[in-house]
Design an enzyme around this catalytic site. Structure first.
Site, PDB file in Angstrom:
ATOM      1  N   ARG A   1      -6.181  10.443  -0.228  1.00 48.96           N
ATOM      2  CA  ARG A   1      -5.799  10.870  -1.522  1.00 48.96           C
ATOM      3  C   ARG A   1      -7.086  11.136  -2.106  1.00 48.96           C
ATOM      4  O   ARG A   1      -7.209  12.119  -3.106  1.00 48.96           O
ATOM      5  CB  ARG A   1      -4.958  10.017  -2.132  1.00 48.96           C
ATOM      6  CG  ARG A   1      -3.414  10.149  -1.745  1.00 48.96           C
ATOM      7  CD  ARG A   1      -2.339   9.201  -2.231  1.00 48.96           C
ATOM      8  NE  ARG A   1      -2.546   7.730  -1.627  1.00 48.96           N
ATOM      9  CZ  ARG A   1      -2.878   6.667  -2.392  1.00 48.96           C
ATOM     10  NH1 ARG A   1      -2.527   6.590  -3.610  1.00 48.96           N
ATOM     11  NH2 ARG A   1      -2.840   5.561  -1.679  1.00 48.96           N
TER      12      ARG A   1
ATOM     13  N   HIS B   1       0.966  -1.269  -0.110  1.00 54.09           N
ATOM     14  CA  HIS B   1      -0.074   0.104   0.083  1.00 54.09           C
ATOM     15  C   HIS B   1       0.993   1.367   0.178  1.00 54.09           C
ATOM     16  O   HIS B   1       1.807   1.311   0.859  1.00 54.09           O
ATOM     17  CB  HIS B   1      -0.889   0.006   1.215  1.00 54.09           C
ATOM     18  CG  HIS B   1      -1.930   0.867   1.153  1.00 54.09           C
ATOM     19  ND1 HIS B   1      -1.746   2.340   1.346  1.00 54.09           N
ATOM     20  CD2 HIS B   1      -3.350   0.668   1.021  1.00 54.09           C
ATOM     21  CE1 HIS B   1      -3.110   2.888   1.139  1.00 54.09           C
ATOM     22  NE2 HIS B   1      -3.969   1.772   1.130  1.00 54.09           N
TER      23      HIS B   1
HETATM   24  O1  MEZ Z   1      -9.195  -1.932   0.032  1.00 58.43           O
HETATM   25  C1  MEZ Z   1      -8.283  -1.283   0.772  1.00 58.43           C
HETATM   26  O2  MEZ Z   1      -7.180  -2.141   0.716  1.00 58.43           O
HETATM   27  C2  MEZ Z   1      -8.455  -0.356   1.338  1.00 58.43           C
HETATM   28  C3  MEZ Z   1     -10.004  -0.098   1.622  1.00 58.43           C
HETATM   29  C4  MEZ Z   1      -7.601   0.411   1.961  1.00 58.43           C
HETATM   30  C5  MEZ Z   1      -7.512   1.788   2.396  1.00 58.43           C
HETATM   31  O3  MEZ Z   1      -6.631   2.478   1.798  1.00 58.43           O
HETATM   32  O4  MEZ Z   1      -8.459   2.410   2.972  1.00 58.43           O
END
Ligand code: MEZ
Length: 532
Positions: A338, A318
């Site tokens: 974002r 992420h």
């Molecule tokens: O789907 C995801 O991983 C999610 C909702 C993460 C996020 O950034 O909030």
């Protein structure tokens, strides 16, 4: 609280804010995306992976840390007495997150006797950790077909088409189902759902519950399961091995009491594995957003009975994990930040990437900014990061928006004297999700008769990269489908004698391949003596 050195770089971010708010940073071309991925995304670092040397998917590449547990030795021997199961059920659901809960509810609804077991507490799962939202195309200007194209594009066109079809077709139904069960979605004053963009979405279809959407889904599903008179829930009971019958059909699982380490057999006509991913294996040394029990147990167990794996060479980092303060490094800073307009900015106050590129591209661009261009801020412990300019959100949407839409984020940083309504957050990619896993069909079935899977353990629906909000969707869509399919399978099953012969066969195959298999797996809990 930020250090004086970090504050200096924040001044540059503040100095350019008024200008940046008026500018739109261009998205990358496909060629530019590929270039940054090839050079900087961890999936593309060949030294980070190796081939699996034994089993049905021998030759597939996966991170070393995952290959090590896949090639582990079983925790039990094959001579356990299976003649006296501790109890019997029709459908055994392994995993107490959103996918397991959905599977349990639908299996019960379709007439099966259901037991849900979970190795920690019910709800200790990555579902709980997901923040930003759940996708579903339920507006006139959107459609499942457009959602389908976004998912396939995000997945580098390698997703299994029928799985994507199932995902997007069931999505609006899942939103209605969750709402009927009591989920509190964000709504506009006129009662319509608030829907936003996520990275790689061409329409606003992210449904949310502030920035604790996953926790709200978990609360809803857990309440429903807990209050269901016919679903038995057993906590602190970890599955350590699947059991087959003499014909190769699933016949239940060996469980371990996490407190006493006592081993016992639960006989079942179908098993739904919904054990989640493996972020706690910390591939390539990355921190993780994952819950404490995310150790890829299901992949290990399914593989040992012959299930096929897919896309396990692709993990999701992420883009925005917290990079400061030290106590929360790797925890999730939701993509919703974002989505609401916050820009990623380097120490010169320059935006360097479109904020909502697909996740793998965005993460690779952050790594490039820090590691190659050396334009990230560095914390006292040496952790690099880029600034995520959160105060922009209130300027764009009006004061109070951050407090209203991102209360969990506000609190996460306030504990450390950082006010994200006034100051940006320092972020860096963090291990978030397992894009691949056990290959499934559109009903959660696998190549092992009687074995069904759902959620992050599975591989195929997201191809090589998942978009935001499609995991909360996936757990419900495929949890429901797997639960229903498992229940429908039950009446056809006539179990032959249960056996752990596959454990003997696995050990023999390991010996033949010359693998010592120093690790006993599934490992169940992270081993921080190995990973520090
Ligand atoms: O789907 C995801 O991983 C999610 C909702 C993460 C996020 O950034 O909030």
């Amino acid at each position: 609280m930020y250090t004086p050195e970090m504050r200096e770089t924040i001044k540059a971010v503040e100095a350019t804010r008024a200008r940046r708010i008026k500018e739109t940073f261009p998205a990358m071309s496909m060629a530019e995306r590929q270039e940054v991925l090839d050079a900087f995304h961890p999936d593309y670092i060949t030294a980070g992976m190796r081939e699996i040397r034994v089993g049905a998917s021998k030759g597939q590449r996966t991170p070393h840390e995952l290959a090590d547990v896949i090639e582990g030795r079983p925790r039990i021997s094959a001579d356990i007495d299976l003649s006296q199961p501790k109890f019997e059920t029709d459908v055994l659901v392994v995993g107490g997150g959103g996918a397991g809960s959905s599977a349990a509810l639908l299996a019960s609804e379709n007439g099966a006797k259901v037991t849900l077991v979970t190795k920690l507490r019910f709800g200790d799962a990555n579902t709980m950790m997901a923040q930003g939202g759940i996708q579903a195309a339920d507006r006139p200007e959107d459609s499942p077909a457009i959602h389908y194209l976004d998912v396939i594009g995000g997945g580098h066109f390698e997703n299994v088409p029928e799985l994507v079809e199932a995902l997007v077709i069931d999505a609006p139904l899942v939103i209605r189902w969750l709402e009927e069960l009591g989920m509190m979605f964000d709504k506009a004053p006129d009662g319509t759902m608030v829907e936003a963009h996520g990275g790689g979405t061409s329409r606003k279809r992210m449904h949310s519950a502030r920035d604790y959407s996953g926790a709200e889904i978990m609360r809803t599903l857990r309440d429903e399961v807990r209050n269901h008179p016919d679903i038995q829930v057993v906590e602190f009971a970890a599955a350590v091995e699947l059991v087959l019958d003499a014909e190769g059909h699933i016949a239940g699982a060996i469980l371990m009491n996490m407190e006493t380490e006592q081993i016992f057999y639960v006989k079942a006509k179908a098993v739904v594995l919904a054990t989640g991913g493996g972020g706690r294996l910390h591939y390539q040394g990355f921190p993780t957003t994952n819950h404490y029990g995310a150790t890829a147990d299901g992949v290990v167990m399914a593989y040992r009975v012959g299930a096929e794996l897919a896309f396990l060479d692709t993990m999701q980092y992420h883009p925005t994990g917290a990079a400061f303060p030290e106590q929360i490094v790797g925890l999730l800073v939701t993509e919703k930040v974002r989505g609401l307009g916050a820009q990623p900015v380097n120490i010169k106050g320059e935006q360097f990437v479109y904020p909502l590129e697909p996740r793998d591209v965005e993460a690779a661009a952050f790594i490039r900014e820090c590691k190659s261009r050396k334009l990230g801020a560095v914390t006292p412990s040496g952790q690099p990061g880029v600034w995520l300019d959160s105060p922009m959100i209130d300027i764009i949407h009006g004061p109070g928006t951050i407090e209203g839409a991102l209360p969990a984020m506000v609190r996460q940083f306030k504990r450390f004297d950082i006010d994200i309504t006034q100051d940006p957050m320092l972020v860096y990619p963090t291990l978030h999700y397992q894009n691949g896993g056990v290959l499934l069909d559109a009903h959660g079935g696998t190549n092992v008769p009687g074995l069904f899977i759902a959620g992050e353990i599975s591989g195929g629906v997201h191809g090589r990269n998942r978009l935001m909000g499609n995991s909360l969707l996936e757990i419900c869509v495929f949890g429901r489908r797997a639960g229903r399919a498992a229940a429908e399978h039950v009446p056809e099953v006539k179990l032959a004698a249960p056996t752990l012969e596959h454990v003997t066969a696995w050990n023999a195959a390991m010996d033949e391949a010359g693998i010592d298999g120093a690790i006993q797996s599934p490992i169940l809990l992270p081993d921080y003596t190995r990973h520090v």
